[in-house]
Motif scaffolding. Structure first.
Motif, short mmCIF file in Angstrom:
data_model
loop_
_atom_site.label_atom_id
_atom_site.label_comp_id
_atom_site.label_asym_id
_atom_site.label_seq_id
_atom_site.Cartn_x
_atom_site.Cartn_y
_atom_site.Cartn_z
N LYS A 1 0.71 -1.04 0.02
CA LYS A 1 -0.12 0.03 0.08
C LYS A 1 0.75 1.28 -0.06
N ALA B 1 2.84 4.48 0.96
CA ALA B 1 3.64 5.08 2.30
C ALA B 1 2.88 6.29 2.59
N HIS B 2 3.26 6.69 3.86
CA HIS B 2 2.79 7.85 4.58
C HIS B 2 3.31 9.02 3.30
N GLU C 1 2.32 9.38 0.18
CA GLU C 1 2.22 9.14 -1.03
C GLU C 1 0.58 9.41 -1.70
N SER D 1 -1.99 9.55 1.31
CA SER D 1 -2.14 8.46 2.27
C SER D 1 -1.66 8.71 3.48
N GLY E 1 -0.63 6.16 5.52
CA GLY E 1 0.44 5.14 5.92
C GLY E 1 -0.37 4.10 6.54
N ASN E 2 0.54 3.17 7.01
CA ASN E 2 0.35 2.07 7.76
C ASN E 2 0.12 2.53 9.21
#
Length: 188
Positions: free
Chosen positions: A9, A11-12, A14, A22, A24-25
């Protein structure tokens, strides 16, 4: 858009497929004022160390992992109190990292270019905690059992949390103090 542990997915910072930036995770991160950051058992083991005839003894180790929590509200309160009375200045240092910054991403106005803006987001780490419980039992001839045990044998106290009610401890930890118990079980 956020995701939790998904591989592959964005990244922070993007661009997502939906045109949004995003976040991010977010696995293992707790937002300020959230109750989603409860510690997770990484290890819980039960060792029956001894059993002979009608007697048993056991020990249990219960580990609660380290947690990272937001300290923004606590820091903001400390800063406001310091403006009233400078003696409160040291309260800011109760956060593990009161000056932690992360990049918040946004679009440059009028463009699709993503730019980073450093943002102060103080954090606090609650250390991992291990509790030890012991128990001994005896099965008696009249079809009954006696059990004597101690929970939190070494009287470990949970770490204080800046996000918990009244800045005490997260409810996922054991209540402070040692607990001694006796149990009698009769089978018919």
């Amino acid at each position: 858009m956020s995701h939790f542990g998904d591989v592959g997915k964005p990244a922070h910072g993007e661009l997502n497929g939906d045109g949004h930036i995003s976040s991010g995770n977010l696995v293992g991160q707790v937002q300020s004022g959230s109750s989603q950051g409860a510690p997770h058992h990484r290890l819980r083991s039960n060792l029956t160390a001894w059993q002979y005839a009608d007697f048993t003894a056991s020990a249990t180790l219960e580990y609660r992992s380290r947690v990272r929590e937001s300290c923004t509200n606590f820091r903001n309160t400390a800063v406001a109190l310091t403006e009233i009375d400078p003696q409160y200045a040291d309260l800011i240092n109760l956060c593990s990292d009161p000056n932690f910054t992360i990049d918040q991403y946004q679009f440059r106005p009028g463009t699709t270019e993503i730019v980073a803006a450093p943002t102060l987001t103080p954090i606090n780490y609650l250390g991992g905690t291990t509790y030890t419980h012991v128990q001994a039992g005896w099965t008696v001839p009249w079809n009954a059992e006696f059990t004597l045990g101690v929970r939190n044998l070494f009287d470990k106290h949970p770490p204080l949390s800046s996000n918990a009610f009244a800045n005490t401890f997260d409810a996922q930890y054991l209540i402070p103090g040692r607990f001694i118990y006796f149990n009698y079980k009769q089978s018919f």
